[in-house]
Design an enzyme around this catalytic site. Sequence first.
Site, PDB file in Angstrom:
ATOM      1  N   CYS A 118     -49.060 -16.965  34.502  1.00 51.54           N
ATOM      2  CA  CYS A 118     -48.269 -15.768  34.800  1.00 51.54           C
ATOM      3  C   CYS A 118     -48.601 -15.158  36.156  1.00 51.54           C
ATOM      4  CB  CYS A 118     -48.415 -14.736  33.679  1.00 51.54           C
ATOM      5  SG  CYS A 118     -50.073 -14.024  33.506  1.00 51.54           S
ATOM      6  N   HIS A 170     -51.075 -10.078  30.949  1.00 50.81           N
ATOM      7  CA  HIS A 170     -49.843 -10.795  31.293  1.00 50.81           C
ATOM      8  C   HIS A 170     -49.050  -9.961  32.297  1.00 50.81           C
ATOM      9  CE1 HIS A 170     -46.879 -13.931  30.684  1.00 50.81           C
ATOM     10  NE2 HIS A 170     -45.926 -13.022  30.538  1.00 50.81           N
ATOM     11  N   HIS A 182     -41.038 -14.460  34.274  1.00 54.13           N
ATOM     12  CA  HIS A 182     -42.470 -14.697  34.038  1.00 54.13           C
ATOM     13  C   HIS A 182     -42.706 -16.129  33.573  1.00 54.13           C
ATOM     14  CE1 HIS A 182     -42.453 -13.905  29.416  1.00 54.13           C
ATOM     15  NE2 HIS A 182     -41.215 -14.132  29.815  1.00 54.13           N
TER      16      HIS A 182
END
Length: 217
Positions: A118, A170, A182
């Site tokens: 990510c 994240h 993402h």
Amino acid sequence: MPARQGKLPVLCGCLLGLASLPAFAGPGLAGDSADALAAPGSVTTNLVAGTLPRASEDVQFASDVNQQIIAAATALQAAQAPEQKEEGRAQSLLKRGLALLGTPYRWGGTTPEGGFDCSGLVGYVFRTALGIELPRVSRDMARDGEKIERTSLVPGDLVFFGRRGKRVDHVGIYIGEGRFLHAPRTGRDVTVSELDTGYWSHKFLQARRVAGLGSES
């Protein structure tokens, strides 16, 4: 022959005297600039003293108007430039990011060839699209930039999540209309997900605006 030679200087003198009168000063000069002068002068002097200054004033006036128009146009462009510039930066960012859709997830990955995690995806997009270097991991990214309310998100903002609680683990890039780009997890590819509904809406923690991307971008 001697008599003629004696009359010639007299005749020349008379002609020279007549030439100094206004009627013989030359066409276009006798009735204007030549008569306005206190003492007779040459044609060049009359032009400089009479006609040229007025023409210069007209040219100067036109030049001033042109300069004012140019200055006003420049000021308008300068006022619009920041908004146009920021809009272009956000568009470049999203274009680069969306071009990576389908790239496989790989833990620790930072390149299209090797895959992305990510933060590797977010860092790569900002670096290659805008030349902005971000911290390597999501929790450090969450400490940089300006904190933004969820309701104030604009394309290019970073959105952060906590999948296992209240700790950031994240990150993605908001692309507008309640969606973000993402790299989700192992076995998945770079994708676009919903921010306002579903799984990620409940994991959202905060959002940040990277320096260099304005609110109008």
